[in-house]
Write a protein that holds these residues in place. Structure first.
Motif, PDB file in Angstrom:
ATOM      1  N   LEU A  77     -12.911   8.820  23.738  1.00 59.78           N
ATOM      2  CA  LEU A  77     -12.648   7.514  24.347  1.00 59.78           C
ATOM      3  C   LEU A  77     -13.155   7.453  25.784  1.00 59.78           C
ATOM      4  O   LEU A  77     -13.428   6.375  26.309  1.00 59.78           O
ATOM      5  CB  LEU A  77     -11.149   7.203  24.329  1.00 59.78           C
ATOM      6  CG  LEU A  77     -10.545   6.637  23.053  1.00 59.78           C
ATOM      7  CD1 LEU A  77      -9.043   6.499  23.211  1.00 59.78           C
ATOM      8  CD2 LEU A  77     -11.163   5.297  22.703  1.00 59.78           C
ATOM      9  N   TRP A  78     -13.249   8.598  26.418  1.00 56.40           N
ATOM     10  CA  TRP A  78     -13.589   8.665  27.839  1.00 56.40           C
ATOM     11  C   TRP A  78     -14.963   9.296  28.070  1.00 56.40           C
ATOM     12  O   TRP A  78     -15.257   9.766  29.173  1.00 56.40           O
ATOM     13  CB  TRP A  78     -12.506   9.454  28.576  1.00 56.40           C
ATOM     14  CG  TRP A  78     -11.130   9.003  28.209  1.00 56.40           C
ATOM     15  CD1 TRP A  78     -10.355   9.485  27.209  1.00 56.40           C
ATOM     16  CD2 TRP A  78     -10.385   7.941  28.806  1.00 56.40           C
ATOM     17  NE1 TRP A  78      -9.161   8.800  27.143  1.00 56.40           N
ATOM     18  CE2 TRP A  78      -9.147   7.842  28.105  1.00 56.40           C
ATOM     19  CE3 TRP A  78     -10.628   7.067  29.861  1.00 56.40           C
ATOM     20  CZ2 TRP A  78      -8.178   6.909  28.436  1.00 56.40           C
ATOM     21  CZ3 TRP A  78      -9.654   6.137  30.193  1.00 56.40           C
ATOM     22  CH2 TRP A  78      -8.449   6.059  29.479  1.00 56.40           C
ATOM     23  N   SER A  79     -15.801   9.286  27.031  1.00 55.85           N
ATOM     24  CA  SER A  79     -17.090   9.970  27.129  1.00 55.85           C
ATOM     25  C   SER A  79     -18.188   9.094  27.732  1.00 55.85           C
ATOM     26  O   SER A  79     -19.310   9.566  27.914  1.00 55.85           O
ATOM     27  CB  SER A  79     -17.530  10.465  25.747  1.00 55.85           C
ATOM     28  OG  SER A  79     -17.702   9.378  24.857  1.00 55.85           O
ATOM     29  N   SER A  80     -17.901   7.828  28.015  1.00 58.64           N
ATOM     30  CA  SER A  80     -18.877   6.977  28.705  1.00 58.64           C
ATOM     31  C   SER A  80     -18.157   6.180  29.783  1.00 58.64           C
ATOM     32  O   SER A  80     -16.964   5.876  29.659  1.00 58.64           O
ATOM     33  CB  SER A  80     -19.581   6.035  27.721  1.00 58.64           C
ATOM     34  OG  SER A  80     -18.788   4.899  27.439  1.00 58.64           O
ATOM     35  N   ILE A  81     -18.895   5.846  30.839  1.00 58.47           N
ATOM     36  CA  ILE A  81     -18.284   5.117  31.957  1.00 58.47           C
ATOM     37  C   ILE A  81     -19.367   4.436  32.777  1.00 58.47           C
ATOM     38  O   ILE A  81     -20.479   4.958  32.932  1.00 58.47           O
ATOM     39  CB  ILE A  81     -17.450   6.069  32.862  1.00 58.47           C
ATOM     40  CG1 ILE A  81     -16.732   5.271  33.974  1.00 58.47           C
ATOM     41  CG2 ILE A  81     -18.327   7.159  33.446  1.00 58.47           C
ATOM     42  CD1 ILE A  81     -15.790   6.110  34.814  1.00 58.47           C
ATOM     43  N   TYR A  82     -19.051   3.234  33.260  1.00 57.01           N
ATOM     44  CA  TYR A  82     -19.899   2.526  34.216  1.00 57.01           C
ATOM     45  C   TYR A  82     -19.184   2.530  35.557  1.00 57.01           C
ATOM     46  O   TYR A  82     -18.029   2.085  35.667  1.00 57.01           O
ATOM     47  CB  TYR A  82     -20.155   1.088  33.755  1.00 57.01           C
ATOM     48  CG  TYR A  82     -20.795   0.222  34.818  1.00 57.01           C
ATOM     49  CD1 TYR A  82     -22.058   0.525  35.315  1.00 57.01           C
ATOM     50  CD2 TYR A  82     -20.140  -0.892  35.334  1.00 57.01           C
ATOM     51  CE1 TYR A  82     -22.647  -0.252  36.297  1.00 57.01           C
ATOM     52  CE2 TYR A  82     -20.718  -1.684  36.309  1.00 57.01           C
ATOM     53  CZ  TYR A  82     -21.973  -1.364  36.779  1.00 57.01           C
ATOM     54  OH  TYR A  82     -22.551  -2.136  37.754  1.00 57.01           O
ATOM     55  N   ILE A  83     -19.855   3.055  36.595  1.00 58.31           N
ATOM     56  CA  ILE A  83     -19.247   3.193  37.923  1.00 58.31           C
ATOM     57  C   ILE A  83     -19.975   2.263  38.884  1.00 58.31           C
ATOM     58  O   ILE A  83     -21.096   2.565  39.321  1.00 58.31           O
ATOM     59  CB  ILE A  83     -19.336   4.644  38.429  1.00 58.31           C
ATOM     60  CG1 ILE A  83     -18.785   5.611  37.380  1.00 58.31           C
ATOM     61  CG2 ILE A  83     -18.590   4.807  39.740  1.00 58.31           C
ATOM     62  CD1 ILE A  83     -19.026   7.066  37.712  1.00 58.31           C
ATOM     63  N   PRO A  84     -19.380   1.117  39.223  1.00 58.94           N
ATOM     64  CA  PRO A  84     -20.028   0.213  40.177  1.00 58.94           C
ATOM     65  C   PRO A  84     -19.504   0.448  41.591  1.00 58.94           C
ATOM     66  O   PRO A  84     -18.308   0.611  41.813  1.00 58.94           O
ATOM     67  CB  PRO A  84     -19.601  -1.166  39.663  1.00 58.94           C
ATOM     68  CG  PRO A  84     -18.232  -0.930  39.083  1.00 58.94           C
ATOM     69  CD  PRO A  84     -18.195   0.507  38.592  1.00 58.94           C
ATOM     70  N   LEU A  85     -20.423   0.485  42.545  1.00 59.14           N
ATOM     71  CA  LEU A  85     -20.044   0.551  43.956  1.00 59.14           C
ATOM     72  C   LEU A  85     -20.563  -0.710  44.617  1.00 59.14           C
ATOM     73  O   LEU A  85     -21.710  -0.758  45.062  1.00 59.14           O
ATOM     74  CB  LEU A  85     -20.626   1.791  44.639  1.00 59.14           C
ATOM     75  CG  LEU A  85     -19.915   3.122  44.379  1.00 59.14           C
ATOM     76  CD1 LEU A  85     -20.264   3.650  43.007  1.00 59.14           C
ATOM     77  CD2 LEU A  85     -20.290   4.127  45.433  1.00 59.14           C
ATOM     78  N   PRO A  86     -19.759  -1.773  44.654  1.00 58.78           N
ATOM     79  CA  PRO A  86     -20.244  -3.045  45.190  1.00 58.78           C
ATOM     80  C   PRO A  86     -20.485  -2.962  46.683  1.00 58.78           C
ATOM     81  O   PRO A  86     -19.834  -2.196  47.402  1.00 58.78           O
ATOM     82  CB  PRO A  86     -19.093  -4.010  44.860  1.00 58.78           C
ATOM     83  CG  PRO A  86     -17.887  -3.133  44.782  1.00 58.78           C
ATOM     84  CD  PRO A  86     -18.351  -1.818  44.242  1.00 58.78           C
TER      85      PRO A  86
END
Length: 547
Positions: free
Chosen positions: A152-161
């Protein structure tokens, strides 16, 4: 309403207030009222008439009060029924929840359900309203299952606005407190799973910053598990990752880099280390560089996207990808499945010095963008499995884009200005499997589109299995030409299923009646005309609206 009537309507025993029948009004109707002809006017009654009116209203006013009292009593009773209904529904829902099948679902079944909730079009978001975070907010048991399911936690999008306050200390503090712990916990829950990570940092770093506090540092802690990596930021921010080698990135399979730096990409020391990872099979680069100078392992690539901006040298030379270079790149990559190339130098792609055949036995998608010309290039390519071809910047409609292509068919999107008339016809002849064709032409290339339209009809009959045609055209063709083309294609062994035309002119005549027979046979038709402005410009009056 009587008790028996209430039972008839399924209300059980009537325990509400009893209502008496309402007597007929005591106020005379307008037609027989002494003041009927005065109602609704500005008439001012005399003192005697005022007395008569007040006497006339005594009984109706009392009746109005009784009716209002009954209404109030009924509203109180309805409120009581609603409260009882809500109480019963709450109790019923709570008991039904106890016997819900999902409560008895084994944990492995729950995990499969949870995995099916993840997005498939993009990486998982750090959003409390979406899976997987949402799944941990339902109940204690679901939270335990979700937190112990690493996939469930094997993908992630990390935005730094980008923040309004560009002070580095303030920004780093915000990043540290708002994202650092979340991402760290996310990686911990992923266990030992290979990771798919995308990081986007929109900040323009015009100052020296401490990389120890940037989230890139967290990616370094899990670099041995990175399988698919997408990075969008200034190159100097990404250097700690891009300088890693195969020992630190042993399973990296795809890499996407987006950096709008004006500084040439290869001017950063060690930046190309990650491009040479032996396991890397899919590369997407939007950087400032001549892609031919990048030390990629070309022969092992199955996916390639190059949107590189040209490098301008001090002597004025422009280093970028021209037509000859595009063919050379294809020659280096015999195992490609998908390829998208941005051509930045205007050149004759047909004048390649190496005229040997380029064989791409597995290629199914090929895209050329940019200010390129293709007088002759088909003879250089052998692409037996090509199913999608795009040349130029073609904006396709949603209906055309979402229509599936049969296994034996092929989707082709062409900007006719990128071809000579001969090379355009050569392409259409070279791919008889074209089933979906989108032709875009501007004012200067409208004649080529008309020529193609003529050759798509009998007796030439190019693209014999064409079923979907979209034409975004300049000033032509005429409505007669459209009718002739559709008639010819509908008479072909494989008739058209969809036809769209986008004109840059007003409608000449209503040709829909002439298409009704074809529409009855199942043809979907969409004709779009541009409205020509009727505003007028006068030297004295300026721009004036039409009358």
């Amino acid at each position: 309403m009587t008790a028996s009537a209430a039972n008839t309507y399924g209300l059980g025993h009537w325990q509400g207030p009893s209502f008496t029948s309402i007597p007929p009004t005591m106020l005379p109707p307008d037609s027989i009222s002494p003041f009927a002809d005065k109602l609704g006017t500005n008439y001012v009654p005399s003192e005697a008439e005022i007395k008569d009116i007040r006497g006339l209203l005594i009984d109706p006013t009392e009746e109005l009060g009784r009716i209002q009292a009954q209404i109030d009593e009924m509203e109180v009773f309805v409120c009581q029924l609603k409260a009882k209904h809500s109480s019963l529904k709450t109790a019923i829902d709570a008991h039904e929840a106890l016997i819900s099948p999902v409560r008895r679902a084994p944990d492995d079944v729950l995990r499969e359900i949870f995995l099916a909730c993840l997005p498939i079009e993009h990486n998982t978001l750090m959003d409390p309203s979406e899976a997987p975070i949402l799944l941990g907010r339902i109940c204690r048991h679901w939270r335990a299952v979700a937190h112990t399911t690493p996939m469930l936690w094997s993908s992630i999008y990390i935005p730094l606005p980008d923040l309004p306050d560009h002070d580095p200390s303030t920004r780093l503090e915000v990043v540290s407190w708002s994202l650092w712990n979340v991402v760290e916990q996310w990686f911990e829950r992923s266990g030992t799973c290979p990771l798919t990570v995308s990081l986007s940092d929109s900040t323009e770093y015009a100052y020296e910053f401490d990389l120890d506090n940037h989230l890139v540092t967290l990616l370094l802690s899990v670099c041995n598990r990175l399988r698919h990596l997408s990075l969008s930021a200034e190159t100097k921010v990404l250097l700690p990752l891009l300088c890693l080698g195969p020992e630190e990135l042993p399973i990296l399979k795809s890499l996407r880099i987006r950096s709008d730096d004006s500084v040439p990409f290869t001017d950063h020391q060690g930046v190309t280390n990650a491009l040479q990872i032996p396991s890397l099979m899919d590369i997407s680069l939007r950087v400032t560089a001549d892609p031919r100078s990048l030390p990629l392992k070309w022969s092992q690539l199955t996916g390639l996207t190059l949107e590189c901006q040209p490098v301008w040298r001090a002597n004025g030379d422009k280093e970028g990808l021209d037509g000859i270079g595009a063919l050379q790149v294809l020659r280096w990559c015999p195992n490609l499945l998908r390829c998208e190339l941005q051509i930045t130098n205007w050149d004759d792609i047909g004048l390649a010095s190496n005229t040997s055949l380029i064989t791409l036995p597995h290629l199914h998608t090929l895209v050329f963008r940019g200010p390129c010309q293709f007088p002759r290039w088909i003879p250089y390519l052998a692409v037996p499995k090509l199913r999608c071809l795009q040349v130029g910047s073609v904006q396709v409609t949603a209906r055309f884009r979402d229509t599936p292509v049969e296994e034996a068919g092929m989707r082709v999107e062409l900007e006719t200005g990128r071809f000579t008339s001969d090379s355009l016809l050569e392409l259409l002849r070279a791919f008889p499997a074209i089933s979906h064709l989108h032709l875009y032409s501007d004012f200067f290339s409208a004649g080529k589109a008309l020529l193609a339209l003529d050759h798509l009809a009998l007796p030439h009959n190019l693209c014999p299995i064409l079923t979907h045609a979209v034409l975004a055209l300049g000033p032509g063709p005429s409505d007669a030409a459209i009718l002739q083309f559709i008639g010819a294609r509908m008479a072909a062994p494989t008739p058209l299923q969809l036809f769209e035309a986008h004109f840059r002119r007003e409608m000449e005549t209503d040709i829909m009646p002439g298409l009704q027979t074809f529409i009855s046979d199942g043809l979907q038709v969409s004709l779009n005309y541009r409205e020509v402005s009727r505003w007028k410009f006068d030297a004295r009056a300026g721009l004036t609206e039409p009358e």
